[in-house]
Scaffold this active site. Sequence first.
Site, PDB file in Angstrom:
ATOM      1  N   THR A 133       6.817  -4.513  -3.878  1.00 53.92           N
ATOM      2  CA  THR A 133       8.073  -4.744  -4.572  1.00 53.92           C
ATOM      3  C   THR A 133       8.225  -3.827  -5.783  1.00 53.92           C
ATOM      4  O   THR A 133       7.223  -3.389  -6.367  1.00 53.92           O
ATOM      5  CB  THR A 133       8.135  -6.219  -5.031  1.00 53.92           C
ATOM      6  OG1 THR A 133       9.167  -6.376  -5.986  1.00 53.92           O
ATOM      7  CG2 THR A 133       6.832  -6.656  -5.705  1.00 53.92           C
ATOM      8  N   ASP A 134       9.474  -3.598  -6.196  1.00 48.70           N
ATOM      9  CA  ASP A 134       9.715  -2.841  -7.426  1.00 48.70           C
ATOM     10  C   ASP A 134       9.377  -3.672  -8.668  1.00 48.70           C
ATOM     11  O   ASP A 134       9.310  -3.137  -9.775  1.00 48.70           O
ATOM     12  CB  ASP A 134      11.178  -2.339  -7.492  1.00 48.70           C
ATOM     13  CG  ASP A 134      12.211  -3.455  -7.504  1.00 48.70           C
ATOM     14  OD1 ASP A 134      11.837  -4.637  -7.331  1.00 48.70           O
ATOM     15  OD2 ASP A 134      13.402  -3.147  -7.703  1.00 48.70           O
ATOM     16  N   GLU A 135       9.170  -4.992  -8.484  1.00 51.33           N
ATOM     17  CA  GLU A 135       8.938  -5.852  -9.655  1.00 51.33           C
ATOM     18  C   GLU A 135       7.605  -5.531 -10.341  1.00 51.33           C
ATOM     19  O   GLU A 135       7.391  -5.921 -11.478  1.00 51.33           O
ATOM     20  CB  GLU A 135       9.004  -7.327  -9.253  1.00 51.33           C
ATOM     21  CG  GLU A 135      10.341  -7.666  -8.613  1.00 51.33           C
ATOM     22  CD  GLU A 135      10.650  -9.149  -8.508  1.00 51.33           C
ATOM     23  OE1 GLU A 135      10.088  -9.931  -9.286  1.00 51.33           O
ATOM     24  OE2 GLU A 135      11.455  -9.502  -7.639  1.00 51.33           O
ATOM     25  N   TYR A 158       4.253 -13.742  -9.865  1.00 53.80           N
ATOM     26  CA  TYR A 158       4.509 -13.097  -8.565  1.00 53.80           C
ATOM     27  C   TYR A 158       4.256 -11.602  -8.652  1.00 53.80           C
ATOM     28  O   TYR A 158       3.475 -11.040  -7.868  1.00 53.80           O
ATOM     29  CB  TYR A 158       5.953 -13.361  -8.108  1.00 53.80           C
ATOM     30  CG  TYR A 158       6.417 -12.415  -7.008  1.00 53.80           C
ATOM     31  CD1 TYR A 158       5.838 -12.443  -5.741  1.00 53.80           C
ATOM     32  CD2 TYR A 158       7.429 -11.475  -7.247  1.00 53.80           C
ATOM     33  CE1 TYR A 158       6.252 -11.567  -4.730  1.00 53.80           C
ATOM     34  CE2 TYR A 158       7.847 -10.595  -6.245  1.00 53.80           C
ATOM     35  CZ  TYR A 158       7.248 -10.642  -4.985  1.00 53.80           C
ATOM     36  OH  TYR A 158       7.656  -9.770  -4.000  1.00 53.80           O
ATOM     37  N   LYS A 162       1.392  -9.171  -6.847  1.00 53.60           N
ATOM     38  CA  LYS A 162       1.718  -8.030  -5.974  1.00 53.60           C
ATOM     39  C   LYS A 162       1.109  -6.743  -6.550  1.00 53.60           C
ATOM     40  O   LYS A 162       0.612  -5.894  -5.809  1.00 53.60           O
ATOM     41  CB  LYS A 162       3.231  -7.881  -5.812  1.00 53.60           C
ATOM     42  CG  LYS A 162       3.905  -8.966  -5.012  1.00 53.60           C
ATOM     43  CD  LYS A 162       3.465  -9.051  -3.550  1.00 53.60           C
ATOM     44  CE  LYS A 162       3.931  -7.893  -2.713  1.00 53.60           C
ATOM     45  NZ  LYS A 162       3.616  -8.129  -1.260  1.00 53.60           N
TER      46      LYS A 162
HETATM   47  P1  NAD Z   1       9.079 -14.604   2.769  1.00 54.06           P
HETATM   48  O1  NAD Z   1       8.610 -15.553   1.718  1.00 54.06           O
HETATM   49  O2  NAD Z   1      10.415 -14.827   3.392  1.00 54.06           O
HETATM   50  O3  NAD Z   1       8.015 -14.560   3.971  1.00 54.06           O
HETATM   51  C1  NAD Z   1       6.629 -14.511   3.747  1.00 54.06           C
HETATM   52  C2  NAD Z   1       5.937 -14.851   5.054  1.00 54.06           C
HETATM   53  O4  NAD Z   1       4.521 -14.737   4.845  1.00 54.06           O
HETATM   54  C3  NAD Z   1       6.198 -16.267   5.545  1.00 54.06           C
HETATM   55  O5  NAD Z   1       6.511 -16.251   6.920  1.00 54.06           O
HETATM   56  C4  NAD Z   1       4.894 -16.989   5.285  1.00 54.06           C
HETATM   57  O6  NAD Z   1       4.645 -18.048   6.210  1.00 54.06           O
HETATM   58  C5  NAD Z   1       3.892 -15.861   5.422  1.00 54.06           C
HETATM   59  N1  NAD Z   1       2.632 -16.128   4.692  1.00 54.06           N
HETATM   60  C6  NAD Z   1       2.500 -16.586   3.416  1.00 54.06           C
HETATM   61  N2  NAD Z   1       1.194 -16.688   3.099  1.00 54.06           N
HETATM   62  C7  NAD Z   1       0.490 -16.274   4.182  1.00 54.06           C
HETATM   63  C8  NAD Z   1      -0.891 -16.126   4.459  1.00 54.06           C
HETATM   64  N3  NAD Z   1      -1.825 -16.446   3.549  1.00 54.06           N
HETATM   65  N4  NAD Z   1      -1.265 -15.651   5.665  1.00 54.06           N
HETATM   66  C9  NAD Z   1      -0.332 -15.333   6.610  1.00 54.06           C
HETATM   67  N5  NAD Z   1       0.988 -15.464   6.398  1.00 54.06           N
HETATM   68  C10 NAD Z   1       1.401 -15.922   5.201  1.00 54.06           C
HETATM   69  O7  NAD Z   1       8.986 -13.168   2.116  1.00 54.06           O
HETATM   70  P2  NAD Z   1       9.913 -11.877   2.332  1.00 54.06           P
HETATM   71  O8  NAD Z   1      11.061 -11.961   1.409  1.00 54.06           O
HETATM   72  O9  NAD Z   1      10.128 -11.676   3.780  1.00 54.06           O
HETATM   73  O10 NAD Z   1       8.947 -10.736   1.773  1.00 54.06           O
HETATM   74  C11 NAD Z   1       8.001 -10.089   2.636  1.00 54.06           C
HETATM   75  C12 NAD Z   1       7.200  -9.095   1.834  1.00 54.06           C
HETATM   76  O11 NAD Z   1       8.067  -8.142   1.236  1.00 54.06           O
HETATM   77  C13 NAD Z   1       6.408  -9.717   0.695  1.00 54.06           C
HETATM   78  O12 NAD Z   1       5.158  -9.076   0.626  1.00 54.06           O
HETATM   79  C14 NAD Z   1       7.237  -9.421  -0.544  1.00 54.06           C
HETATM   80  O13 NAD Z   1       6.437  -9.307  -1.686  1.00 54.06           O
HETATM   81  C15 NAD Z   1       7.846  -8.081  -0.166  1.00 54.06           C
HETATM   82  N6  NAD Z   1       9.141  -7.776  -0.770  1.00 54.06           N
HETATM   83  C16 NAD Z   1      10.165  -8.676  -0.711  1.00 54.06           C
HETATM   84  C17 NAD Z   1      11.398  -8.336  -1.266  1.00 54.06           C
HETATM   85  C18 NAD Z   1      12.571  -9.296  -1.192  1.00 54.06           C
HETATM   86  O14 NAD Z   1      13.626  -9.012  -1.794  1.00 54.06           O
HETATM   87  N7  NAD Z   1      12.494 -10.396  -0.458  1.00 54.06           N
HETATM   88  C19 NAD Z   1      11.571  -7.105  -1.886  1.00 54.06           C
HETATM   89  C20 NAD Z   1      10.501  -6.206  -1.914  1.00 54.06           C
HETATM   90  C21 NAD Z   1       9.284  -6.548  -1.351  1.00 54.06           C
END
Ligand code: NAD
Length: 349
Positions: A133-135, A158, A162
Amino acid sequence: MDTLLVTGGAGFIGANFVLKAVEDGFKVINLDKLTYAGNLRTLESVANSPSHLFVQGDIGDRALVTSLLAEHRPYAVVNFAAESHVDRSIDGPAQFIETNVVGTLGLLEATRDYWRGLDEAAQAAFRFLHVSTDEVYGSLGEEGFFTETTSYAPNSPYSASKAASDHLVRAFHHTYGLPVLTTNCSNNYGPYQFPEKLIPLVIQKALAGEALPVYGDGLNVRDWLYVEDHCSAIRRVLDAGRIGETYNVGGNSERANIVVVKTICAMLDEVVPLADGKPHEGLITFVRDRPGHDRRYAIDASKLKKELGWTPSHTFESGIRATVQWYLDNKPWVQGILDGSYQLERLGS
Ligand code: NAD
């Protein structure tokens, strides 16, 4: 070169990535713990596909990851699995360290050992792509953008977790030679996003005619990227990214939160006007700010554009229109969540 191990593929971005990868002919081994954020309904269309194998489990379970790697011999691991919601990290940071840091370490160790056992050609072709993430870069003032050389300065549990995982991924490249790639992306939105996040939360509350909570003065700025564009960026980096590099991913779509909320309100006024004919904007209610709320994020994605030719295909306007329509067309998907553990309540206050 067609099998991927995807982690977190029952979550928002991971599932969007998996659905597209299967459509494009990849075989996907999808490892997901199914926390509150994981949702098998999202994967219904590939549930019986020979190209998709869902495995419920933890990325930190080395024995499980080791056996999946040995059995399915993927050419890449794409790590989406994480605890992802800033507000939940304020209420309970420990789970964020457990999954995002300790879990990622377990996944890295199992992957490193598998990679070491591959023949020379397979080792050279292998990639571990870490989705971040950019955060991690902290908060900007009114000017400037995050680049890949911006110092890390995470402000929430969070983003701190990350940041730690990004450092571990980097260290596994420099220490063990694991061929890693890291992407740092701005805020995503689009189909299948859990309704705790701003855009789907506002859509649900507005459809119910309830108050639309906006943190603080509503002037916190985020860069927004439609989820399909994030997935296409990850695919591009996986195909052509330089080993050991990080790539910022962004939509060049900075918006203050209040502008995002008003845009959604205006679209809903067009397609599902309120019964009393009043604008949805009248439902906006400013609430106490999130503790430690970063003021502004903005991404300079020019490295990804220059080196790999990636640009987003959606503008904020086209993406938000598609998103609002998706939530209108997929009410049972949201209802399935709201019948469970989450009922649109405030978190992390
Ligand atoms: P989300 O919370 O919707 O999904 C996370 C998934 O990971 C879920 O299906 C959960 O069951 C699974 N999970 C959690 N802990 C686990 C573990 N210990 N083992 C296996 N599976 C596990 O998240 P998202 O929004 O889809 O984000 C996905 C990734 O992208 C993350 O790494 C997040 O940091 C990154 N990200 C998200 C955003 C955003 O805007 N949502 C932006 C940049 C980066």
